[in-house]
Structures are given as structure tokens and as C-alpha cells.
Design a protein around this motif. Structure first.
Motif, PDB file in Angstrom:
ATOM      1  N   GLU A  19       0.826  -1.225   0.000  1.00 29.14           N
ATOM      2  CA  GLU A  19       0.000   0.000   0.000  1.00 29.14           C
ATOM      3  C   GLU A  19       0.853   1.265   0.000  1.00 29.14           C
ATOM      4  O   GLU A  19       0.321   2.373   0.025  1.00 29.14           O
ATOM      5  CB  GLU A  19      -0.919   0.008   1.231  1.00 29.14           C
ATOM      6  CG  GLU A  19      -1.945  -1.112   1.234  1.00 29.14           C
ATOM      7  CD  GLU A  19      -2.731  -1.177   2.546  1.00 29.14           C
ATOM      8  OE1 GLU A  19      -2.733  -0.168   3.287  1.00 29.14           O
ATOM      9  OE2 GLU A  19      -3.346  -2.236   2.800  1.00 29.14           O
ATOM     10  N   LEU A  20       2.168   1.105   0.011  1.00 27.54           N
ATOM     11  CA  LEU A  20       3.056   2.271   0.095  1.00 27.54           C
ATOM     12  C   LEU A  20       4.003   2.313  -1.101  1.00 27.54           C
ATOM     13  O   LEU A  20       4.470   1.265  -1.556  1.00 27.54           O
ATOM     14  CB  LEU A  20       3.916   2.188   1.366  1.00 27.54           C
ATOM     15  CG  LEU A  20       3.196   2.212   2.718  1.00 27.54           C
ATOM     16  CD1 LEU A  20       4.183   1.898   3.838  1.00 27.54           C
ATOM     17  CD2 LEU A  20       2.542   3.569   2.954  1.00 27.54           C
ATOM     18  N   PRO A  21       4.305   3.525  -1.615  1.00 25.41           N
ATOM     19  CA  PRO A  21       5.346   3.597  -2.647  1.00 25.41           C
ATOM     20  C   PRO A  21       6.673   3.185  -2.016  1.00 25.41           C
ATOM     21  O   PRO A  21       7.024   3.648  -0.930  1.00 25.41           O
ATOM     22  CB  PRO A  21       5.357   5.080  -3.051  1.00 25.41           C
ATOM     23  CG  PRO A  21       4.683   5.810  -1.939  1.00 25.41           C
ATOM     24  CD  PRO A  21       3.768   4.844  -1.255  1.00 25.41           C
ATOM     25  N   HIS A  22       7.408   2.289  -2.662  1.00 24.14           N
ATOM     26  CA  HIS A  22       8.651   1.808  -2.067  1.00 24.14           C
ATOM     27  C   HIS A  22       9.572   1.234  -3.136  1.00 24.14           C
ATOM     28  O   HIS A  22       9.142   0.937  -4.244  1.00 24.14           O
ATOM     29  CB  HIS A  22       8.358   0.733  -1.004  1.00 24.14           C
ATOM     30  CG  HIS A  22       7.826  -0.546  -1.590  1.00 24.14           C
ATOM     31  ND1 HIS A  22       6.480  -0.738  -1.860  1.00 24.14           N
ATOM     32  CD2 HIS A  22       8.447  -1.704  -1.968  1.00 24.14           C
ATOM     33  CE1 HIS A  22       6.304  -1.945  -2.378  1.00 24.14           C
ATOM     34  NE2 HIS A  22       7.479  -2.550  -2.462  1.00 24.14           N
ATOM     35  N   ILE A  23      10.837   1.110  -2.756  1.00 26.08           N
ATOM     36  CA  ILE A  23      11.794   0.331  -3.550  1.00 26.08           C
ATOM     37  C   ILE A  23      12.362  -0.733  -2.617  1.00 26.08           C
ATOM     38  O   ILE A  23      12.239  -0.618  -1.394  1.00 26.08           O
ATOM     39  CB  ILE A  23      12.932   1.194  -4.147  1.00 26.08           C
ATOM     40  CG1 ILE A  23      13.735   1.916  -3.042  1.00 26.08           C
ATOM     41  CG2 ILE A  23      12.412   2.186  -5.173  1.00 26.08           C
ATOM     42  CD1 ILE A  23      15.020   2.585  -3.532  1.00 26.08           C
ATOM     43  N   VAL A  24      12.972  -1.760  -3.188  1.00 24.58           N
ATOM     44  CA  VAL A  24      13.622  -2.800  -2.391  1.00 24.58           C
ATOM     45  C   VAL A  24      15.121  -2.703  -2.667  1.00 24.58           C
ATOM     46  O   VAL A  24      15.547  -2.767  -3.823  1.00 24.58           O
ATOM     47  CB  VAL A  24      13.085  -4.203  -2.760  1.00 24.58           C
ATOM     48  CG1 VAL A  24      13.800  -5.275  -1.927  1.00 24.58           C
ATOM     49  CG2 VAL A  24      11.572  -4.279  -2.541  1.00 24.58           C
ATOM     50  N   ASN A  25      15.903  -2.513  -1.608  1.00 22.50           N
ATOM     51  CA  ASN A  25      17.345  -2.318  -1.817  1.00 22.50           C
ATOM     52  C   ASN A  25      18.070  -3.644  -2.024  1.00 22.50           C
ATOM     53  O   ASN A  25      17.464  -4.720  -2.006  1.00 22.50           O
ATOM     54  CB  ASN A  25      17.945  -1.475  -0.685  1.00 22.50           C
ATOM     55  CG  ASN A  25      18.104  -2.252   0.626  1.00 22.50           C
ATOM     56  OD1 ASN A  25      17.839  -3.455   0.717  1.00 22.50           O
ATOM     57  ND2 ASN A  25      18.538  -1.544   1.662  1.00 22.50           N
ATOM     58  N   ALA A  26      19.374  -3.571  -2.201  1.00 25.08           N
ATOM     59  CA  ALA A  26      20.177  -4.762  -2.517  1.00 25.08           C
ATOM     60  C   ALA A  26      20.184  -5.786  -1.388  1.00 25.08           C
ATOM     61  O   ALA A  26      20.494  -6.952  -1.613  1.00 25.08           O
ATOM     62  CB  ALA A  26      21.611  -4.339  -2.848  1.00 25.08           C
ATOM     63  N   ASP A  27      19.832  -5.361  -0.174  1.00 19.89           N
ATOM     64  CA  ASP A  27      19.754  -6.292   0.959  1.00 19.89           C
ATOM     65  C   ASP A  27      18.333  -6.831   1.150  1.00 19.89           C
ATOM     66  O   ASP A  27      18.066  -7.504   2.144  1.00 19.89           O
ATOM     67  CB  ASP A  27      20.216  -5.598   2.248  1.00 19.89           C
ATOM     68  CG  ASP A  27      21.672  -5.170   2.174  1.00 19.89           C
ATOM     69  OD1 ASP A  27      22.485  -5.953   1.647  1.00 19.89           O
ATOM     70  OD2 ASP A  27      21.987  -4.056   2.629  1.00 19.89           O
ATOM     71  N   GLY A  28      17.426  -6.495   0.210  1.00 23.53           N
ATOM     72  CA  GLY A  28      16.050  -6.973   0.317  1.00 23.53           C
ATOM     73  C   GLY A  28      15.190  -6.182   1.282  1.00 23.53           C
ATOM     74  O   GLY A  28      14.086  -6.603   1.634  1.00 23.53           O
ATOM     75  N   GLN A  29      15.686  -5.011   1.710  1.00 20.54           N
ATOM     76  CA  GLN A  29      14.900  -4.175   2.632  1.00 20.54           C
ATOM     77  C   GLN A  29      14.022  -3.210   1.848  1.00 20.54           C
ATOM     78  O   GLN A  29      14.441  -2.656   0.828  1.00 20.54           O
ATOM     79  CB  GLN A  29      15.842  -3.392   3.558  1.00 20.54           C
ATOM     80  CG  GLN A  29      16.624  -4.298   4.509  1.00 20.54           C
ATOM     81  CD  GLN A  29      17.764  -3.551   5.170  1.00 20.54           C
ATOM     82  OE1 GLN A  29      18.593  -2.927   4.489  1.00 20.54           O
ATOM     83  NE2 GLN A  29      17.831  -3.601   6.487  1.00 20.54           N
ATOM     84  N   HIS A  30      12.803  -3.017   2.341  1.00 25.62           N
ATOM     85  CA  HIS A  30      11.840  -2.119   1.695  1.00 25.62           C
ATOM     86  C   HIS A  30      12.064  -0.699   2.193  1.00 25.62           C
ATOM     87  O   HIS A  30      12.082  -0.466   3.413  1.00 25.62           O
ATOM     88  CB  HIS A  30      10.407  -2.569   2.008  1.00 25.62           C
ATOM     89  CG  HIS A  30      10.028  -3.862   1.346  1.00 25.62           C
ATOM     90  ND1 HIS A  30      10.749  -5.030   1.537  1.00 25.62           N
ATOM     91  CD2 HIS A  30       9.008  -4.175   0.502  1.00 25.62           C
ATOM     92  CE1 HIS A  30      10.190  -6.000   0.834  1.00 25.62           C
ATOM     93  NE2 HIS A  30       9.139  -5.521   0.199  1.00 25.62           N
ATOM     94  N   LEU A  31      12.225   0.236   1.257  1.00 24.34           N
ATOM     95  CA  LEU A  31      12.421   1.647   1.596  1.00 24.34           C
ATOM     96  C   LEU A  31      11.211   2.449   1.130  1.00 24.34           C
ATOM     97  O   LEU A  31      10.851   2.415  -0.048  1.00 24.34           O
ATOM     98  CB  LEU A  31      13.682   2.207   0.915  1.00 24.34           C
ATOM     99  CG  LEU A  31      15.001   1.447   1.114  1.00 24.34           C
ATOM    100  CD1 LEU A  31      16.139   2.229   0.467  1.00 24.34           C
ATOM    101  CD2 LEU A  31      15.294   1.203   2.584  1.00 24.34           C
ATOM    102  N   PHE A  32      10.596   3.171   2.045  1.00 22.66           N
ATOM    103  CA  PHE A  32       9.442   4.003   1.718  1.00 22.66           C
ATOM    104  C   PHE A  32       9.880   5.195   0.868  1.00 22.66           C
ATOM    105  O   PHE A  32      10.870   5.857   1.182  1.00 22.66           O
ATOM    106  CB  PHE A  32       8.780   4.500   3.008  1.00 22.66           C
ATOM    107  CG  PHE A  32       7.717   5.522   2.786  1.00 22.66           C
ATOM    108  CD1 PHE A  32       6.466   5.146   2.319  1.00 22.66           C
ATOM    109  CD2 PHE A  32       7.969   6.870   3.009  1.00 22.66           C
ATOM    110  CE1 PHE A  32       5.473   6.095   2.093  1.00 22.66           C
ATOM    111  CE2 PHE A  32       6.986   7.826   2.789  1.00 22.66           C
ATOM    112  CZ  PHE A  32       5.738   7.434   2.333  1.00 22.66           C
TER     113      PHE A  32
END
Length: 306
Positions: A19-32
Motif C-alpha cells: 500500500e506504500l510507494p517503495h523500492i527494495v534495496n540490494a539487501d532486500g529491505q523495503h524503503l518508503f
């Protein structure tokens, strides 16, 4: 605890990332992420890097002003900050912030390959911006630094303190240090109150391990300074007690850049864009005019011809 993959990944506030705009970084963490898109075709891209313990939300006013000038502005909450995943205010290495910022910039650039890219960074976000531009010097049309973290406070880096910090980092990396004192963020009491009551800001104590990462980042910046030749605007208050002005002066005097501007705000505190109303307004004008002056001239007639 639900098993990983049992349901959608959620932000630290409990909102599913679906439900949030996000990207997933190289460590698999979701960034808002946040995006401020102009109504018409954008003339340039502007990435905003926020400071330690805060998040991208307080940059809304600056982003709106840039958006009004047909610029596409975007930002994310760094790992461990705001609505992004990650342990609060702890990082395995500072480079993760730089890597994630370049990933986000590359993503938006891939959609607008012909547009110039600018970075605006405040405080720790200033250090991230400097290192990102050093890594990709030809990628950026300009960098705007608002009270950047360039050097650690001289009081905090005496040889003895560095020795003790390294010892503690080895033995007790999660030992708490002091917290960020909000009274030094702004001279505007309303802004200090807003900072204190913002639940997305980190109000706890910093760890030795995080302090060591900040120190390592400033050491990297100091090594890079003589080779910096990209255009930049540097704004700093001379009463800043969180990121002292000495680092900015040292950077301005020692870079190889021919297009560089340094403006000192007399009596200004750390978050100049949230300082006294007249200062905040002046900062917005400085930032917007500096960026628009560096836009390719050819974009303006095209915009008018559309």
C-alpha cells in the motif's frame, strides 16, 4: 511471530508495503519513497537525502517549490529511518545509504534518461550526497548541501576519544551515546515542537557503532575533497551546533570545483530550511534559483512550445 513470507511485508508502523510507494534495496529491505511529479514534462530530476534520525516527509515544502518549477522530485526514508525497514539508526556501513540513493536515482533516471539530475542533501544526507556525487561525478548537474556533515565536531574527535570509541565499538557496539538535541535543530520553537512530536523521527539515543560509521564517512569525505570538481551550492548557519560550519568552510576552500557557492546564514541553526520563517524562505529561494539557473537552456523553449 509469523513466518517470513506468511503475509505482506509491513513498515515499522504496521502498514503493508503493497500500500506504500517503495523500492527494495540490494539487501532486500523495503524503503518508503515519496514522489512530487509536475503536471507537465519534467525539466530535471531532484533527489532529496534527509538527515540522521528524520525522514523524507519534512522536505515536502521544498519539494513542492521545486515541483512548481517543473522538476520531478523524489526521496526515500533511509534504511532504519521513518517508514523504511531496518534497525533504527544503526547501519552495517555508511555506504549502504549511498548505494541505496544511487539505486533510487538510477531507477528514476532510467525513466527519464535525458534529464539532468540534482541532489539536495541535509546534514547526514549532505554526507550521503557528497559521497554519491564522488562515486558518479559525471552523473550530476549539481549538488545542494544544507548544513552537511563534512567533519565531526573537533571536540568529539580527539585522539583519546577516537581510541575509546573504537575500543567501545569493538566491545559494546550498541552502547548508547547521547541523543540529537532538538533545541539545536531550529530557532523557530514551532519547528522544534514539530520535530519533537513527529513520531517518524527517531528520538532515542545514538549507538557507538552508528557514531563510528559517521566518523568513517567524514574521513572518506575528507580524502575525496581535493578531487571534487562538480558544481555545488553550500548553505550553513554559523550557530549550527549539530554539524559545525568548519567542515563546510574546509570543503569550500579545498575542492577543485570552479562552479561553487557558499552562503553563511548569520545566527542560523542546523535545519536552515526549517529555521526562522524568513531564513527558511531565503533557503528555498536559494535552492530553487541555483538549480533552475543550471537547467539546460534548450528545455525552456520546448516547454513553451508544447
Amino acid at each position: 511471530m509469523p513466518e517470513p513470507g506468511a503475509g505482506p511485508r509491513r513498515s515499522p508502523q504496521g502498514v503493508p508495503y503493497t500500500e506504500l510507494p517503495h523500492i527494495v534495496n540490494a539487501d532486500g529491505q523495503h524503503l518508503f519513497c515519496r514522489y512530487w511529479e509536475p503536471a507537465g514534462p519534467p525539466r530535471a530530476l531532484v533527489f532529496i537525502a534527509h538527515g540522521a534520525g528524520e525522514h523524507s516527509g519534512p522536505y515536502n515544502e521544498m519539494a513542492q517549490r521545486l515541483k512548481e518549477l517543473s522538476l520531478l522530485v523524489f526521496a526515500h526514508d533511509h534504511v532504519g529511518n521513518g517508514q523504511s525497514e531496518g534497525e533504527r539508526m544503526n547501519i552495517k556501513e555508511f555506504q549502504v545509504y549511498v548505494r541505496d540513493s544511487l539505486q533510487h536515482i538510477d531507477l528514476i533516471k532510467s525513466r527519464h534518461p535525458d534529464l539532468p539530475v540534482f541532489i539536495v542533501g541535509h546534514s547526514m544526507g549532505g554526507a550521503i550526497s557528497i559521497l554519491a556525487a564522488c562515486e558518479r561525478p559525471s552523473d550530476f548537474a549539481g549538488v545542494v548541501l544544507i548544513a552537511p556533515m563534512v567533519q565531526m565536531s573537533p571536540d568529539s574527535v580527539t585522539p583519546f576519544k577516537v581510541f575509546v570509541a573504537k575500543l567501545l565499538n569493538h566491545m559494546l557496539p550498541s552502547l548508547p551515546l547521547g541523543s540529537i538535541e532538538s533545541k539545536w535543530v531550529s530557532r523557530d520553537k514551532k519547528q522544534v515542537e514539530a520535530y519533537d512530536t513527529d513520531e517518524l523521527n527517531y528520538h532515542g539515543r545514538l549507538r557507538v557503532s552508528f557514531g563510528m560509521q559517521l566518523m568513517a564517512a567524514t574521513e572518506r569525505i575528507e580524502r575525496e575533497i581535493p578531487s571534487i570538481s562538480w558544481p555545488f551550492l553550500l548553505l550553513h548557519g554559523d550557530a549550527d551546533k549539530l554539524c559545525e560550519i568548519q567542515g563546510s568552510k574546509m570543503m569550500y576552500e579545498n575542492v577543485a570545483s570552479s562552479d561553487k557557492k557558499f552562503k553563511i546564514y548569520e545566527g542560523g541553526y542546523h535545519a536552515l530550511h526549517h529555521d526562522l520563517p524568513e531564513v527558511a524562505e531565503s533557503v528555498l529561494k536559494d535552492v530553487t534559483s541555483w538549480i533552475t539557473e543550471r537547467l539546460p537552456a534548450s528545455t525552456t523553449p520546448q516547454q513553451q512550445g508544447l
